[in-house]
Design a protein around this motif. Structure first.
Motif, PDB file in Angstrom:
ATOM      1  N   GLY A 177       0.789  -1.230   0.000  1.00  0.00           N
ATOM      2  CA  GLY A 177       0.000   0.000   0.000  1.00  0.00           C
ATOM      3  C   GLY A 177       0.819   1.277   0.000  1.00  0.00           C
ATOM      4  N   THR A 178       2.135   1.165  -0.086  1.00  0.00           N
ATOM      5  CA  THR A 178       2.961   2.375  -0.171  1.00  0.00           C
ATOM      6  C   THR A 178       3.397   2.583  -1.620  1.00  0.00           C
ATOM      7  OG1 THR A 178       4.989   1.178   0.331  1.00  0.00           O
ATOM      8  CG2 THR A 178       3.837   2.175   2.188  1.00  0.00           C
ATOM      9  N   ILE A 179       3.602   3.840  -1.972  1.00  0.00           N
ATOM     10  CA  ILE A 179       4.071   4.177  -3.313  1.00  0.00           C
ATOM     11  C   ILE A 179       5.562   3.890  -3.348  1.00  0.00           C
ATOM     12  CG2 ILE A 179       4.329   6.022  -5.010  1.00  0.00           C
ATOM     13  CD1 ILE A 179       1.772   7.262  -3.729  1.00  0.00           C
ATOM     14  N   GLN A 180       5.965   3.061  -4.251  1.00  0.00           N
ATOM     15  CA  GLN A 180       7.339   2.566  -4.282  1.00  0.00           C
ATOM     16  C   GLN A 180       8.362   3.682  -4.497  1.00  0.00           C
ATOM     17  OE1 GLN A 180       7.931  -0.530  -7.238  1.00  0.00           O
ATOM     18  NE2 GLN A 180       8.789  -1.851  -5.666  1.00  0.00           N
ATOM     19  N   SER A 181       8.031   4.685  -5.281  1.00  0.00           N
ATOM     20  CA  SER A 181       9.011   5.720  -5.614  1.00  0.00           C
ATOM     21  C   SER A 181       9.322   6.662  -4.454  1.00  0.00           C
ATOM     22  CB  SER A 181       8.537   6.536  -6.824  1.00  0.00           C
ATOM     23  OG  SER A 181       7.320   7.196  -6.507  1.00  0.00           O
ATOM     24  N   ASN A 182       8.341   6.881  -3.544  1.00  0.00           N
ATOM     25  CA  ASN A 182       8.596   7.839  -2.462  1.00  0.00           C
ATOM     26  C   ASN A 182       8.322   7.289  -1.065  1.00  0.00           C
ATOM     27  OD1 ASN A 182       5.798   7.876  -2.195  1.00  0.00           O
ATOM     28  ND2 ASN A 182       5.547   9.835  -3.252  1.00  0.00           N
ATOM     29  N   GLY A 183       7.796   6.078  -0.960  1.00  0.00           N
ATOM     30  CA  GLY A 183       7.554   5.449   0.333  1.00  0.00           C
ATOM     31  C   GLY A 183       6.331   5.968   1.070  1.00  0.00           C
ATOM     32  N   LYS A 184       5.560   6.858   0.448  1.00  0.00           N
ATOM     33  CA  LYS A 184       4.362   7.393   1.096  1.00  0.00           C
ATOM     34  C   LYS A 184       3.200   6.430   0.933  1.00  0.00           C
ATOM     35  CE  LYS A 184       5.545  12.250   0.578  1.00  0.00           C
ATOM     36  NZ  LYS A 184       5.139  13.534   0.007  1.00  0.00           N
ATOM     37  N   ARG A 185       2.284   6.500   1.867  1.00  0.00           N
ATOM     38  CA  ARG A 185       1.098   5.653   1.844  1.00  0.00           C
ATOM     39  C   ARG A 185       0.197   6.071   0.692  1.00  0.00           C
ATOM     40  NH1 ARG A 185      -3.313   3.501   2.043  1.00  0.00           N
ATOM     41  NH2 ARG A 185      -4.533   2.792   3.796  1.00  0.00           N
ATOM     42  N   ALA A 186      -0.246   5.120  -0.101  1.00  0.00           N
ATOM     43  CA  ALA A 186      -1.182   5.394  -1.190  1.00  0.00           C
ATOM     44  C   ALA A 186      -2.568   5.642  -0.607  1.00  0.00           C
ATOM     45  CB  ALA A 186      -1.217   4.209  -2.159  1.00  0.00           C
ATOM     46  N   THR A 187      -3.374   6.406  -1.321  1.00  0.00           N
ATOM     47  CA  THR A 187      -4.725   6.715  -0.852  1.00  0.00           C
ATOM     48  C   THR A 187      -5.655   5.542  -1.082  1.00  0.00           C
ATOM     49  OG1 THR A 187      -5.297   7.678  -2.983  1.00  0.00           O
ATOM     50  CG2 THR A 187      -4.432   9.183  -1.316  1.00  0.00           C
ATOM     51  N   ASP A 188      -6.723   5.484  -0.287  1.00  0.00           N
ATOM     52  CA  ASP A 188      -7.749   4.477  -0.511  1.00  0.00           C
ATOM     53  C   ASP A 188      -8.350   4.742  -1.880  1.00  0.00           C
ATOM     54  OD1 ASP A 188      -7.185   3.831   2.073  1.00  0.00           O
ATOM     55  OD2 ASP A 188      -9.217   4.051   2.831  1.00  0.00           O
ATOM     56  N   ASP A 189      -8.264   3.750  -2.753  1.00  0.00           N
ATOM     57  CA  ASP A 189      -8.718   3.952  -4.125  1.00  0.00           C
ATOM     58  C   ASP A 189      -8.724   2.600  -4.838  1.00  0.00           C
ATOM     59  OD1 ASP A 189      -9.544   5.256  -6.425  1.00  0.00           O
ATOM     60  OD2 ASP A 189      -7.918   6.729  -6.393  1.00  0.00           O
ATOM     61  N   VAL A 190      -9.110   2.638  -6.081  1.00  0.00           N
ATOM     62  CA  VAL A 190      -9.062   1.459  -6.938  1.00  0.00           C
ATOM     63  C   VAL A 190      -7.849   1.607  -7.849  1.00  0.00           C
ATOM     64  CG1 VAL A 190     -10.251   0.133  -8.714  1.00  0.00           C
ATOM     65  CG2 VAL A 190     -11.557   1.147  -6.841  1.00  0.00           C
ATOM     66  N   TYR A 191      -7.035   0.570  -7.920  1.00  0.00           N
ATOM     67  CA  TYR A 191      -5.806   0.583  -8.705  1.00  0.00           C
ATOM     68  C   TYR A 191      -5.879  -0.516  -9.769  1.00  0.00           C
ATOM     69  CZ  TYR A 191      -4.017   3.620  -5.088  1.00  0.00           C
ATOM     70  OH  TYR A 191      -3.843   4.673  -4.236  1.00  0.00           O
ATOM     71  N   VAL A 192      -5.100  -0.356 -10.816  1.00  0.00           N
ATOM     72  CA  VAL A 192      -5.019  -1.345 -11.888  1.00  0.00           C
ATOM     73  C   VAL A 192      -3.807  -2.231 -11.616  1.00  0.00           C
ATOM     74  CG1 VAL A 192      -4.631  -1.686 -14.366  1.00  0.00           C
ATOM     75  CG2 VAL A 192      -6.070   0.201 -13.576  1.00  0.00           C
ATOM     76  N   TYR A 193      -3.998  -3.529 -11.723  1.00  0.00           N
ATOM     77  CA  TYR A 193      -2.854  -4.437 -11.648  1.00  0.00           C
ATOM     78  C   TYR A 193      -2.646  -5.071 -13.016  1.00  0.00           C
ATOM     79  CZ  TYR A 193      -6.029  -8.458 -11.410  1.00  0.00           C
ATOM     80  OH  TYR A 193      -6.984  -9.391 -11.679  1.00  0.00           O
ATOM     81  N   ILE A 194      -1.401  -5.338 -13.316  1.00  0.00           N
ATOM     82  CA  ILE A 194      -1.032  -6.094 -14.510  1.00  0.00           C
ATOM     83  C   ILE A 194      -0.084  -7.193 -14.036  1.00  0.00           C
ATOM     84  CG2 ILE A 194       0.129  -6.067 -16.749  1.00  0.00           C
ATOM     85  CD1 ILE A 194      -0.635  -3.083 -16.926  1.00  0.00           C
ATOM     86  N   PHE A 195      -0.482  -8.428 -14.299  1.00  0.00           N
ATOM     87  CA  PHE A 195       0.334  -9.578 -13.922  1.00  0.00           C
ATOM     88  C   PHE A 195       0.797 -10.267 -15.195  1.00  0.00           C
ATOM     89  CE2 PHE A 195       0.659 -14.168 -13.278  1.00  0.00           C
ATOM     90  CZ  PHE A 195       1.682 -14.188 -12.352  1.00  0.00           C
ATOM     91  N   GLU A 196       2.105 -10.501 -15.288  1.00  0.00           N
ATOM     92  CA  GLU A 196       2.685 -11.173 -16.446  1.00  0.00           C
ATOM     93  C   GLU A 196       3.633 -12.262 -15.977  1.00  0.00           C
ATOM     94  OE1 GLU A 196       3.591  -8.039 -19.741  1.00  0.00           O
ATOM     95  OE2 GLU A 196       3.967  -7.116 -17.774  1.00  0.00           O
ATOM     96  N   ALA A 197       3.640 -13.356 -16.698  1.00  0.00           N
ATOM     97  CA  ALA A 197       4.566 -14.460 -16.421  1.00  0.00           C
ATOM     98  C   ALA A 197       4.537 -15.382 -17.633  1.00  0.00           C
ATOM     99  CB  ALA A 197       4.154 -15.210 -15.156  1.00  0.00           C
ATOM    100  N   GLN A 198       5.224 -16.509 -17.494  1.00  0.00           N
ATOM    101  CA  GLN A 198       5.194 -17.555 -18.516  1.00  0.00           C
ATOM    102  C   GLN A 198       4.979 -18.885 -17.818  1.00  0.00           C
ATOM    103  OE1 GLN A 198       8.839 -17.456 -20.725  1.00  0.00           O
ATOM    104  NE2 GLN A 198       8.337 -15.555 -21.766  1.00  0.00           N
ATOM    105  N   ASP A 199       4.334 -19.804 -18.516  1.00  0.00           N
ATOM    106  CA  ASP A 199       4.227 -21.146 -17.970  1.00  0.00           C
ATOM    107  C   ASP A 199       5.507 -21.916 -18.305  1.00  0.00           C
ATOM    108  OD1 ASP A 199       4.001 -22.039 -20.620  1.00  0.00           O
ATOM    109  OD2 ASP A 199       1.876 -22.510 -20.461  1.00  0.00           O
ATOM    110  N   GLU A 200       5.573 -23.162 -17.896  1.00  0.00           N
ATOM    111  CA  GLU A 200       6.782 -23.974 -18.096  1.00  0.00           C
ATOM    112  C   GLU A 200       7.119 -24.170 -19.568  1.00  0.00           C
ATOM    113  OE1 GLU A 200      10.145 -25.964 -17.318  1.00  0.00           O
ATOM    114  OE2 GLU A 200       8.929 -25.010 -15.793  1.00  0.00           O
TER     115      GLU A 200
END
Length: 167
Positions: free
Chosen positions: A129-152
Motif C-alpha cells: 500500500g505504499t508508493i514505491q518511488s517515495n515510500g508514502k502511503r497510497a490513498t484508498d482507491d481502486v488501482y489497476v494491476y497487470i500480472f505477467e509471467a510464462q508457464d513452463e
C-alpha cells in the motif's frame, strides 16, 4: 540383473532440482506408486526417475540401473484478490500463483492516471500500500494491476484487473 532386483528407488525433481533422497523405496513386486503432491510448490514441471538396485549377484556385487526421466507439466494456477487492507487482516496485495516459471514473474500496480505506484519481479514481494518511488502511503482507491509471467512451456500469461486499497 543376474541377482534379481533388491528394490526400486523413486526420485522426484521439483523445479529442475532432484532431491538426493528418494521419495519412496519400493519392493520389486510393487508396480505402482501414488505421489501426494499436496503442499508441493513448483514452477509447473515435476519429473521422476527410478533406480533399480540389483541384489548381490554371483560376482558378489550389486549394480544400479537408472530409468529415463518422466516429466509432467502442470497448468498454471493463479488467484488474484480484488481488495486488501494494509493495516488489516490482508495487509499485502499479491497474486497467489503456482505452476509458472517464477523467473518470469512481473507484477505492476498503477493508479487511475496510469502512473506506476508499485512493481515486483519476485512472487514473495507484494504491494503493502505504499508508493514505491517515495515510500508514502497510497490513498484508498481502486488501482489497476497487470500480472505477467510464462508457464513452463514458455507460453505468456497476462492478467489485468482492479484491486481496491481499503483502510
Amino acid at each position: 540383473f543376474d541377482g534379481g532386483i533388491l528394490e526400486y528407488k523413486l526420485y522426484r525433481s521439483i523445479s529442475g532440482v532432484y532431491d538426493p533422497i528418494p521419495i519412496a523405496i519400493l519392493n520389486p513386486s510393487q508396480l505402482n506408486y501414488t505421489d501426494d503432491l499436496s503442499g508441493v510448490y513448483s514452477d509447473g514441471k515435476i519429473c521422476y526417475r527410478i533406480e533399480a538396485v540389483e541384489a548381490f549377484n554371483t560376482y558378489n556385487f550389486s549394480e544400479v540401473s537408472s530409468s529415463n526421466e518422466l516429466c509432467i507439466l502442470f497448468s498454471p494456477k493463479i488467484f488474484i484478490p480484488n481488495a486488501f487492507t494494509p493495516n488489516g487482516i490482508n495487509p499485502v496485495f499479491s497474486p497467489v500463483v503456482s505452476n509458472i516459471e517464477f523467473s518470469t514473474y512481473h507484477l505492476t500496480i498503477m493508479n487511475r492516471w496510469g502512473q506506476k505506484v508499485f512493481e515486483s519481479f519476485d512472487k514473495n514481494y507484494g504491494w503493502n500500500g505504499t508508493i514505491q518511488s517515495n515510500g508514502k502511503r497510497a490513498t484508498d482507491d481502486v488501482y489497476v494491476y497487470i500480472f505477467e509471467a510464462q508457464d513452463e512451456r514458455g507460453n505468456p500469461i497476462f492478467k489485468q484487473g482492479f484491486v481496491s486499497l481499503i483502510e
